[in-house]
Design an enzyme around this catalytic site. Structure first.
Site, PDB file in Angstrom:
ATOM      1  N   HIS A 198      36.614  49.091  48.948  1.00  0.00           N
ATOM      2  CA  HIS A 198      36.299  47.675  48.771  1.00  0.00           C
ATOM      3  C   HIS A 198      36.960  47.119  47.515  1.00  0.00           C
ATOM      4  O   HIS A 198      37.235  47.844  46.555  1.00  0.00           O
ATOM      5  CB  HIS A 198      34.783  47.442  48.756  1.00  0.00           C
ATOM      6  CG  HIS A 198      34.165  47.468  47.387  1.00  0.00           C
ATOM      7  ND1 HIS A 198      34.146  46.372  46.557  1.00  0.00           N
ATOM      8  CD2 HIS A 198      33.533  48.460  46.705  1.00  0.00           C
ATOM      9  CE1 HIS A 198      33.525  46.678  45.432  1.00  0.00           C
ATOM     10  NE2 HIS A 198      33.150  47.938  45.495  1.00  0.00           N
ATOM     11  N   CYS A 199      37.221  45.818  47.548  1.00  0.00           N
ATOM     12  CA  CYS A 199      37.700  45.079  46.382  1.00  0.00           C
ATOM     13  C   CYS A 199      36.917  43.770  46.338  1.00  0.00           C
ATOM     14  O   CYS A 199      35.767  43.714  46.790  1.00  0.00           O
ATOM     15  CB  CYS A 199      39.211  44.849  46.459  1.00  0.00           C
ATOM     16  SG  CYS A 199      39.736  43.849  47.867  1.00  0.00           S
ATOM     17  N   ARG A 200      37.516  42.726  45.803  1.00  0.00           N
ATOM     18  CA  ARG A 200      36.794  41.455  45.703  1.00  0.00           C
ATOM     19  C   ARG A 200      36.662  40.770  47.051  1.00  0.00           C
ATOM     20  O   ARG A 200      35.586  40.328  47.434  1.00  0.00           O
ATOM     21  CB  ARG A 200      37.512  40.528  44.715  1.00  0.00           C
ATOM     22  CG  ARG A 200      36.855  39.166  44.539  1.00  0.00           C
ATOM     23  CD  ARG A 200      37.541  38.386  43.431  1.00  0.00           C
ATOM     24  NE  ARG A 200      36.953  37.058  43.242  1.00  0.00           N
ATOM     25  CZ  ARG A 200      37.407  35.955  43.829  1.00  0.00           C
ATOM     26  NH1 ARG A 200      38.465  36.020  44.639  1.00  0.00           N
ATOM     27  NH2 ARG A 200      36.834  34.782  43.617  1.00  0.00           N
TER      28      ARG A 200
END
Length: 244
Positions: A198-200
């Site tokens: 996951h990231c932003r």
């Protein structure tokens, strides 16, 4: 003349917040017994270097295999109506998400990005439908966390500064620009377990998921919509709990 039916398109505003829907929701698609998937994206309503932009969240409901757009939900500020109308037209025309990503939409920095939020949503959904990467929704991830799945590993590929401002419980920080040099840290992980990147918003973690798959890792998922969607799901659950 023959009435062709209605998509139930609507839009509302509360203060500066705008939200709308067209076509089938996820719940409605389930009730109809359709084989579908959802995609979540977050995009600015216009070019980020032009002042005054706001983020826009887009959820698409897509028929698996054919890629036909079944429904869309959009929330944000400026420009929600424009994208909602694009999706409503696409559903009426029985367009696929591949075709949605190829639309030639009006562009100038005050009005959109070079890749319009409607196009970006279509391109992300098209990648999912093509099997370029597999996704997991925040709701699905929370179910695994609640079940105490010990084979689950969550990798946060954001920067240390982003991670420090807030993170998913149990997530291990491995910034994207460090990931290639730290793959050995994942070698002892149960090969049958699930690895969630996951990231932003889901873009950097898409790259990370592809990288891991190309290095032989299996059962890798990209968190749809990233940390922004994870927080939105948490907010929705809290509101639902207060309502009860």
């Amino acid at each position: 003349m023959r009435f062709a039916g209605a998509l139930g398109t609507f839009i509302v505003r509360a203060g500066d917040a705008v939200a709308g829907k067209t076509g089938l929701s996820e719940r409605e698609a389930l009730s109809e017994g359709l084989d579908f998937f959802v995609s979540l994206t977050h995009s600015p309503d216009h070019a980020t270097y032009f002042p005054g932009g706001t983020m826009m969240a887009v959820k698409l409901v897509v028929e698996r295999g054919s890629g036909r757009l079944l429904g869309a939900q959009v929330a944000g500020g400026a420009g929600v109506d424009k994208r909602l109308d694009v999706f409503a037209t696409a559903i009426a025309a029985k367009m696929t998400v591949d075709q949605l990503g190829e639309l030639d939409l009006a562009y100038a920095p005050p009005f959109s990005s070079a890749r319009d939020p409607a196009q970006m949503a279509g391109m992300v959904a098209a990648n999912l439908n093509a099997g370029a990467v597999e996704a997991i929704t925040p709701a699905e991830l929370r179910e695994l966390q609640a079940a105490g799945d010990r084979q689950l590993r969550i990798i946060d590929v954001r920067t240390p500064e982003e991670h420090a401002r807030g993170s998913i419980p149990g997530a291990v920080l491995m910034p994207l620009d460090q990931l290639r040099g730290r793959l050995q840290e994942l070698e002892g992980f149960d090969p049958n377990g699930l690895t969630v990147m996951h990231c932003r918003s889901g873009q950097r973690s898409y790259v990370a998921a592809r990288l891991l798959e190309q290095r032989g890792f299996r059962n890798v998922r990209n968190l749809a919509g990233g940390y922004l969607s994870y927080l939105a799901d948490l907010d929705a659950r809290n509101i639902a709990g207060d309502a009860r």
